[in-house]
Scaffold this active site. Sequence first.
Site, short mmCIF file in Angstrom:
data_model
loop_
_atom_site.label_atom_id
_atom_site.label_comp_id
_atom_site.label_asym_id
_atom_site.label_seq_id
_atom_site.Cartn_x
_atom_site.Cartn_y
_atom_site.Cartn_z
N GLU A 31 -13.46 -21.68 -22.24
CA GLU A 31 -13.16 -21.22 -20.87
C GLU A 31 -13.80 -19.85 -20.72
OE1 GLU A 31 -11.00 -20.72 -23.41
OE2 GLU A 31 -11.19 -18.55 -23.17
N SER A 85 -15.61 -1.98 -24.96
CA SER A 85 -15.64 -3.40 -25.30
C SER A 85 -16.89 -4.15 -24.84
CB SER A 85 -14.39 -4.09 -24.74
OG SER A 85 -14.28 -3.86 -23.37
N LYS A 113 -16.96 -10.15 -27.58
CA LYS A 113 -16.64 -11.58 -27.63
C LYS A 113 -17.40 -12.34 -28.73
CE LYS A 113 -13.79 -11.89 -24.06
NZ LYS A 113 -12.39 -12.30 -24.20
#
Length: 607
Positions: free
Chosen positions: A322, A589, A300
């Site tokens: 969010e 990830s 991210k």
Amino acid sequence: MTLIKFCGTRSEEDYKAALRSKADFIGFIFADSKRRVTATQVKAWKTSNTPGSKKLIGVFVNESPEVIKKTAQQAGIDGIQLHGSETPEDVKNLKKETSLTIFKTIHHSSKALEQMKLFEGMVDGYIIDTKTPEGWGGTGTSFDWEAVPAYSKEAEEQNVFCLIAGGITPDNIKDLLAFKPHGIDVSSGIESDERNDERKMMIMSEAAKKSYQAPDALGRYGSFGGKYVPETLMYALEELEEAYKSIKEDEQFHNDLWKELSEYSGRPTAVTYAERLTEHFGGARIYLKREDLNHTGAHKINNALGQALLAKKMGKNQIVAETGAGQHGVASATVAARFGLSCKVFMGAEDMKRQELNVFRMRLLGAEVIEVTSGGRTLKDATNEAIRHWVANVEDTFYLIGSVVGPHPYPMIVRDFQSVIGSESRRQLLERTGKLPDEVVACVGGGSNAIGMFHPFLEDEEVKLTGVEAAGKGVDTSLHAATLSKGRKGVLHGSLSYLLQDEDGNITEPYSISAGLDYPGIGPEHAHLHETKRVNYVPATDSEAMAALETLCQLEGILPAVETAHALAHVEKTAPKMNKDEIILVCLSGRGDKDVHTIQNVLEENE
Ligand SMILES: O=C(O)c1ccccc1NCC(=O)[C@H](O)[C@H](O)COP(=O)(O)O
């Protein structure tokens, strides 16, 4: 797709870089030139680094047939390029005496089309180049590319291709591509300090091989995507699109971003060979792209750093985001702290319970975490609230969206910032194994790690791409988040994609053990890649994911995020069926430290 020949290879390093690139042909100069090399050198480089499907081409200028044949044989090349004033008679004789591919260079002039006709039926392809008083080739001088379509047409009538050469650079390649040449041939344009520059090769390759073009000008991926937003947001999206266009071409922005990605987040992330996991399954070799090693523990941050730099460039000092699993919230809070921006994170009440630790981390980083109690109290509802806040504060607020969802240009911006995952992996695997992976696997919720991983491989048709959706308690129950397997087309959060919905079109509540995959929609580009069948999307249940998580922990000492474990669950199914010389690349990830409570609860329940 545009063919590429990278020429002027003059060292083993140059040769290896060309092998890693998307070139179809690699050229060696055996003529008078600063780039001249010997057959012995080429043979040695070729012996230690096999060229695979790339063709090796030797360039000669008015050389005798004996020298050409001897050099080609000694060097072990596939073809020859006759770059001087060789006649049709010379070519005919060479063709009779060798089985080599023959390219003939024609120098651009008012007579060039007539000259091409003289070689009809004798050559395998043409190079159209510029001749200057300084040399026959490699001069870095371009000709008027308005003439390109006529050369292509003549070559097509002869059933061969025509490469355009002369002064092509990363700065002007797009101007040339507008004339749709069959291929390009470059020497000077890929050089820096007398050697071939891999970065320039990559820019050229990416521009030339881009046959996959999405989104279109309206932000659509096939029929998906677009901008379904209230009038109040149209201006903000247009402003964002303009700002993004300008930074996309801005070298300074890319340098600043790379500085953050490398010095702050720790890129490039490693690719780890999972030796014990590979042995355990007894099939394909498994490699893990370690996005878990990024600062903040997941992919991210790649996107958060990119968008925060963009926000600063646009003069916005407030960030709204969010979050579901909390990873994007943590990444947003982190970049806000780093760049001195204020940050509000909307999070569903349900997710705040599941991800208590990340809520604490966000607050510690100085962000305001706002609890969302509407709807199912998860990611969809948090996104609704974040958009609502943005609409009301659009002047000074930047909406830092965390996945490849939302209205155009967000899915494109997030994809571009996340594509560092795939382009790094592609290069790293080629360096390590000399080949591309046979299959690339990633988990998909909104789909940002997956699109970032897949995008640089989309043109590599031989690479199978697999996205793994959360099947929760099973796709035949009502408790899952398998949007592509079970959803239908609809609009959510400003774009058209596949959604989980009932017969009346109401969005249904998704379910997954992992907060990060618990979203009823999916990025529009994934919907497009699903419809065009370029990516295969498969489901994995909670229990399959948890089993795969334990296996990775115990065999490799890596605790993956529960989201990531869905991708590993697919590997458990597919790796044993593959051959030992095949390769699976998995996007790891994120790390699972944030999930320890969830994992503990599940494992204790199973005891
Ligand atoms: O590259 C050379 O030094 C060279 C010397 C003599 C004959 C041909 C030569 N190069 C042939 C090529 O295929 C080049 O790629 C082509 O001329 C384009 O060169 P550039 O303008 O430098 O990109």
